[in-house]
Structure formats: C-alpha cells, structure tokens
Design a protein around this motif. Structure first.
Motif, short mmCIF file in Angstrom:
data_model
loop_
_atom_site.label_atom_id
_atom_site.label_comp_id
_atom_site.label_asym_id
_atom_site.label_seq_id
_atom_site.Cartn_x
_atom_site.Cartn_y
_atom_site.Cartn_z
N ALA A 1 0.84 -1.20 0.00
CA ALA A 1 0.00 0.00 0.00
C ALA A 1 0.87 1.25 0.00
N ASN A 2 0.52 2.20 -0.83
CA ASN A 2 1.21 3.50 -0.93
C ASN A 2 2.66 3.41 -1.39
N ALA A 3 3.02 2.32 -2.05
CA ALA A 3 4.39 2.19 -2.56
C ALA A 3 4.62 3.16 -3.71
N ASP A 4 5.83 3.68 -3.76
CA ASP A 4 6.24 4.51 -4.89
C ASP A 4 6.85 3.64 -5.99
N VAL A 5 7.62 2.63 -5.58
CA VAL A 5 8.29 1.73 -6.51
C VAL A 5 8.17 0.31 -5.99
N PRO B 1 -3.82 3.07 -7.15
CA PRO B 1 -3.37 4.33 -7.76
C PRO B 1 -4.47 5.38 -7.72
N THR B 2 -4.06 6.62 -7.60
CA THR B 2 -5.00 7.74 -7.63
C THR B 2 -4.53 8.72 -8.70
N LYS B 3 -5.31 9.75 -8.88
CA LYS B 3 -4.95 10.78 -9.85
C LYS B 3 -3.59 11.40 -9.51
N ASP B 4 -3.31 11.54 -8.21
CA ASP B 4 -2.10 12.21 -7.77
C ASP B 4 -0.95 11.26 -7.41
N LYS B 5 -1.20 9.97 -7.37
CA LYS B 5 -0.15 9.02 -6.96
C LYS B 5 -0.21 7.76 -7.80
N LYS B 6 0.87 7.52 -8.48
CA LYS B 6 1.02 6.29 -9.27
C LYS B 6 2.18 5.50 -8.67
N THR B 7 2.24 4.23 -8.97
CA THR B 7 3.32 3.36 -8.50
C THR B 7 4.03 2.78 -9.71
N LEU B 8 5.34 2.88 -9.71
CA LEU B 8 6.14 2.24 -10.74
C LEU B 8 6.35 0.79 -10.33
N ILE B 9 5.94 -0.13 -11.18
CA ILE B 9 6.16 -1.56 -10.92
C ILE B 9 7.11 -2.07 -11.99
N ALA B 10 8.27 -2.55 -11.55
CA ALA B 10 9.29 -3.07 -12.45
C ALA B 10 9.42 -4.58 -12.22
N ILE B 11 9.59 -5.32 -13.29
CA ILE B 11 9.72 -6.77 -13.20
C ILE B 11 11.08 -7.17 -13.73
N PHE B 12 11.82 -7.88 -12.88
CA PHE B 12 13.17 -8.31 -13.23
C PHE B 12 13.31 -9.80 -12.96
N PRO B 13 13.76 -10.59 -13.87
CA PRO B 13 14.06 -10.21 -15.24
C PRO B 13 12.77 -10.07 -16.05
N GLY B 14 12.81 -9.24 -17.04
CA GLY B 14 11.64 -9.00 -17.90
C GLY B 14 11.53 -10.09 -18.95
N ALA B 15 11.14 -11.25 -18.53
CA ALA B 15 11.06 -12.40 -19.43
C ALA B 15 9.99 -12.21 -20.50
#
Length: 146
Positions: free
Chosen positions: A88-92, A115-129
């Motif tokens: 919850a409320n993660a930035d990344v 996510p809200t209008k003012d707050k999005k979360t970057l979700i990265a997947i490693f490795p990007g298979a």
C-alpha cells in the motif's frame, strides 16, 4: 522485523523476492537515505529466514562487496515481511523473481496498491522475461493505471 514508523518524505520501495537479485536490490536501495525499503516474500518462511540470516551477521546488516571499487555497501531494510499489505502506498515495486512467480506478486500489487490521480506506483519486473506484458494485461488489465 517489527514495522517501524513511516517517514512520508522518503520514497517507499518494495523489493519482492528472496533470491540473489532481490538481496542486491534491497541492499542498494536501503543504502540510500531517501528510501524506505521493504522486502516482501510471499513464500511462507522466506521472509523470516532472510531476517534470521541477516540477524546472524556480526553487524546485523546486508553487506554488498563491490569488488571493483573495493567498497562495502551496508544497509538494512525497514521491514522484512510476507504480508502484501506493505505494498500500500508504494512509490516503486521491484518484482525480482523467476517468471513462474510473477502472477502471484502482480495479483498482490493489484489487491494492495490503489493508484490515484495524484499518486502512481512504478512496478518493475526483473528479469523481464518474454510474455510478461501478456501476464500484466491478463492480471492488471489493458488500461491499468499504475
């Protein structure tokens, strides 16, 4: 690890996984003072095992030995847990796992990050298979707002 008071001036980073890459992401991220780092493993005992191993070290810290520069990076995540509510409320969010485990963590993100209008979360997947974008769309939806 006991949950500690959250500092909202810091970037909240969740590292998902318990393998070598997750340990490195966790150690490097936690070494930066502007980051609040949580290590999340949804496997039953992995978070506790990680915390136990870290606490058995002399200084109770993660240590990354950067061989080329002869530098040691020492740090400690704020939280080591198997509770997906930490998302919850993660930035990344960095999902650092083999492809077979991506869905479990993407579902946890979908359930716990709003996510809200003012707050999005970057979700990265490693490795990007190959195929991760299809799995993303099937779980998060074509027009996901992360």
């Amino acid at each position: 690890m006991a949950e500690q008071k959250i500092d909202e001036s810091k970037q909240k980073i969740i590292i998902c996984g318990g393998g070598n890459a997750a340990h490195v992401f966790c150690g490097l991220s936690a070494s930066q003072s502007n980051n609040e780092v949580h290590l999340l493993s949804l496997y039953k005992t992995e978070a506790k095992d990680f915390e136990t191993a870290m606490n058995k070290t002399e200084d109770k810290l993660l240590t990354i030995d950067v061989a080329k520069s002869h530098k040691l990076i020492k740090s400690k995540p704020l939280n080591i847990t198997n509770d997906p509510k930490c998302l919850a409320n993660a930035d990344v969010v960095i999902i650092s796992l083999p492809a077979f485990a991506h869905a479990q963590y993407l579902n946890a993100c979908k359930e716990n990050i709003k996510p809200t209008k003012d707050k999005k979360t970057l979700i990265a997947i490693f490795p990007g298979a190959s195929g991760v974008e299809c799995e993303w769309q099937s779980i998060m939806g074509r027009n996901s707002n992360f």
